[in-house]
Design a protein around this motif. Structure first.
Motif, mmCIF file in Angstrom:
data_model
loop_
_atom_site.group_PDB
_atom_site.id
_atom_site.type_symbol
_atom_site.label_atom_id
_atom_site.label_comp_id
_atom_site.label_asym_id
_atom_site.label_seq_id
_atom_site.Cartn_x
_atom_site.Cartn_y
_atom_site.Cartn_z
ATOM 1 N N PRO A 210 0.998 -1.075 0.177
ATOM 2 C CA PRO A 210 0.230 -0.128 -0.318
ATOM 3 C C PRO A 210 0.905 1.373 0.255
ATOM 4 N N GLN A 211 2.000 1.088 0.538
ATOM 5 C CA GLN A 211 2.958 2.256 0.974
ATOM 6 C C GLN A 211 3.829 2.492 -1.143
ATOM 7 N N VAL A 212 3.452 2.047 -1.667
ATOM 8 C CA VAL A 212 4.281 2.479 -3.175
ATOM 9 C C VAL A 212 2.865 2.627 -4.058
ATOM 10 N N ASP A 213 3.741 3.526 -4.851
ATOM 11 C CA ASP A 213 3.467 4.151 -6.166
ATOM 12 C C ASP A 213 3.243 3.313 -6.860
ATOM 13 N N PRO A 214 1.963 2.439 -7.594
ATOM 14 C CA PRO A 214 2.953 1.164 -8.812
ATOM 15 C C PRO A 214 3.333 2.271 -10.276
ATOM 16 N N GLN A 215 3.068 3.286 -10.652
ATOM 17 C CA GLN A 215 3.337 3.919 -11.560
ATOM 18 C C GLN A 215 4.531 4.540 -12.096
ATOM 19 N N ARG A 216 4.626 4.462 -10.068
ATOM 20 C CA ARG A 216 7.155 4.860 -10.475
ATOM 21 C C ARG A 216 7.547 4.270 -9.547
ATOM 22 N N ILE A 217 8.184 3.544 -10.320
ATOM 23 C CA ILE A 217 9.226 2.060 -9.588
ATOM 24 C C ILE A 217 9.971 1.722 -10.769
ATOM 25 N N GLY A 218 11.187 2.088 -10.451
ATOM 26 C CA GLY A 218 12.582 1.597 -11.098
ATOM 27 C C GLY A 218 13.426 0.572 -11.121
ATOM 28 N N ALA A 219 14.861 0.777 -11.714
ATOM 29 C CA ALA A 219 15.614 -0.984 -11.246
ATOM 30 C C ALA A 219 16.830 0.062 -11.833
ATOM 31 N N LEU A 220 18.101 -1.138 -11.342
ATOM 32 C CA LEU A 220 19.519 -1.020 -10.823
ATOM 33 C C LEU A 220 19.910 -1.565 -10.456
ATOM 34 N N GLY A 221 21.125 -1.579 -10.943
ATOM 35 C CA GLY A 221 22.292 -2.614 -9.837
ATOM 36 C C GLY A 221 23.531 -2.718 -10.814
ATOM 37 N N HIS A 222 24.576 -3.155 -10.469
ATOM 38 C CA HIS A 222 26.133 -3.377 -10.876
ATOM 39 C C HIS A 222 26.242 -4.694 -11.659
ATOM 40 N N SER A 223 27.191 -4.897 -12.527
ATOM 41 C CA SER A 223 27.747 -5.856 -12.989
ATOM 42 C C SER A 223 26.499 -6.636 -13.265
ATOM 43 N N LEU A 224 26.378 -8.270 -12.762
ATOM 44 C CA LEU A 224 25.431 -9.122 -12.980
ATOM 45 C C LEU A 224 24.434 -8.026 -12.868
ATOM 46 N N GLY A 225 23.998 -8.000 -11.312
ATOM 47 C CA GLY A 225 22.925 -6.741 -11.694
ATOM 48 C C GLY A 225 22.716 -5.577 -12.562
ATOM 49 N N GLY A 226 23.842 -5.489 -13.002
ATOM 50 C CA GLY A 226 23.657 -4.269 -14.057
ATOM 51 C C GLY A 226 22.548 -4.480 -15.591
#
Length: 379
Positions: A210-226
């Protein structure tokens, strides 16, 4: 009779102007068009509609590369909280698990700022090849430069840091990041398809909160996560902003391309190995995969001296061609790239750029707005 100064200047300048008009421009003053092998991304594309049609073809090829048709049926989340602590009085960190297959559960750290003004933006933070990766992402172990959950919760984001499926709680008997058991269970799927699918389920978790705006989601990561970040953003349109840091090289212009289909340890794409050994590349490459993210925001941060330098130089040509796709979509501001000489790292300036990118694309405009200084007498 004396001529006026303006008239004299005009008389003197006319011959010089004429010479300049007739001068042949040196070759070095011309701006040649840059052509590269990455140009096939937009070959035959003239309009946004042309690109939309091409995108449909590329998306099918991408899903085939992942082996997406072989993924299992998605089970109910069945979210369980195993640990709940408050960090520095600023955010709540929970160790959670949720179902990703009928007989498998993923684990993740979930961070939520304690003081939120309405629904918050959220981020999927992906760790690199590290046995206890999610613990590092939470700032509990190893390199604090990669403690994305801690950093971002302090900036007002809800963050989920999922554990890679062959690390941490699910480390295989053969050792961390060994995918042999996975391919025994799913011989036609791929490890990239598996982790991308699971990271998509992490988005489901965020959208269930309930605390998340479902229209404002991002992703980030480094190396394998990149590279996991752009694989996810290309796969799931719910990612509105993404940032890849030092996210590996591609198929073409890569003397180590066999590594994407190796026959031991962590095997990214097992089905492509036979073709790679014959010198055959898959029918889609990374510039086409990243272009699937458009028109949504994508930032690429890379070290020019991270690995094979001639290959990394090709990355710049690749990104310039991807910019053409963003231009076609009318949003060139939604693509950015930063190249440094710090090798395989996520140094201070890289982190600040990545976090600022998220702020600019996921937070309200006033969050990044600047203001003039108001003199004291006018306050």
């Amino acid at each position: 009779m004396m001529k006026s100064v303006p008239m004299l200047l005009a008389i003197l300048l006319v011959p010089a102007f004429a010479v300049a008009q007739n001068r042949v421009q040196p070759e070095l003053m011309e701006v040649p068009e840059i052509r590269s092998s990455w140009d096939d991304l937009t070959e035959g594309i003239a309009t946004k509609e042309d690109w939309i049609a091409r995108r449909e073809v590329l998306k099918r090829r991408y899903l085939d590369l992942l082996g997406d048709q072989h993924k299992p049926e998605k089970p109910p989340l069945d979210l369980i909280v195993h640990e709940d602590v408050v960090v520095d009085g600023l955010y709540r960190r929970q160790w959670i698990s949720y179902a990703v297959e009928a007989d498998e559960r993923a684990h993740a750290y979930l961070g939520t700022p304690l003081e939120l003004d309405g629904k918050a933006p959220a981020i999927v933070a992906l760790h690199g090849t590290y046995q206890h990766g999610s613990k590092r992402a939470a700032g509990l172990i190893d390199n604090p430069d990669k403690a994305y959950l801690d950093h971002l919760c302090r900036r007002g984001y809800v963050v989920i840091a999922p554990e890679h499926f062959v690390s941490g709680e699910r480390t295989p008997a053969a050792g961390p990041y060994d995918t042999a058991a996975f391919y025994e269970k799913h011989p036609q799927w791929t490890a990239v398809g598996k982790f991308t699918y699971e990271h998509s389920i992490a988005i489901d978790v965020l959208q269930s909160l309930p605390q998340v705006d479902p229209q404002r989601i991002g992703a980030l990561g480094h190396s394998l996560g990149g590279h996991g970040t752009f694989f996810l953003a290309a796969y799931d349109d719910r990612i509105q902003a993404s940032a890849c840091n030092c996210g590996a090289s591609f198929f073409r212009h890569n003397p180590n391309v066999e590594g994407w289909g190796r026959n031991r340890w962590y095997i990214y794409f097992k089905p492509i190995r036979e073709g790679l050994l014959k010198g055959e590349l898959p029918p889609i490459d990374f510039h086409e995969i990243i272009a699937l993210i458009a028109p949504r925001a994508f930032l690429d941060v890379s070290g020019l001296n991270d690995g094979h330098i001639p290959t990394q130089k090709q990355r710049l040509l690749m990104l310039m061609k991807i910019m053409d796709v963003y231009e076609l979509n009318g949003v060139p501001e939604n693509l950015g790239f930063y190249v440094h000489g710090r090798k395989h790292s996520v140094a201070h300036e890289s982190r600040q750029l990545i976090y600022g990118w998220m702020d600019a694309h996921l937070k309200p405009a006033e969050a990044t707005q600047t203001h003039l200084v108001v003199p004291a007498a006018e306050e």
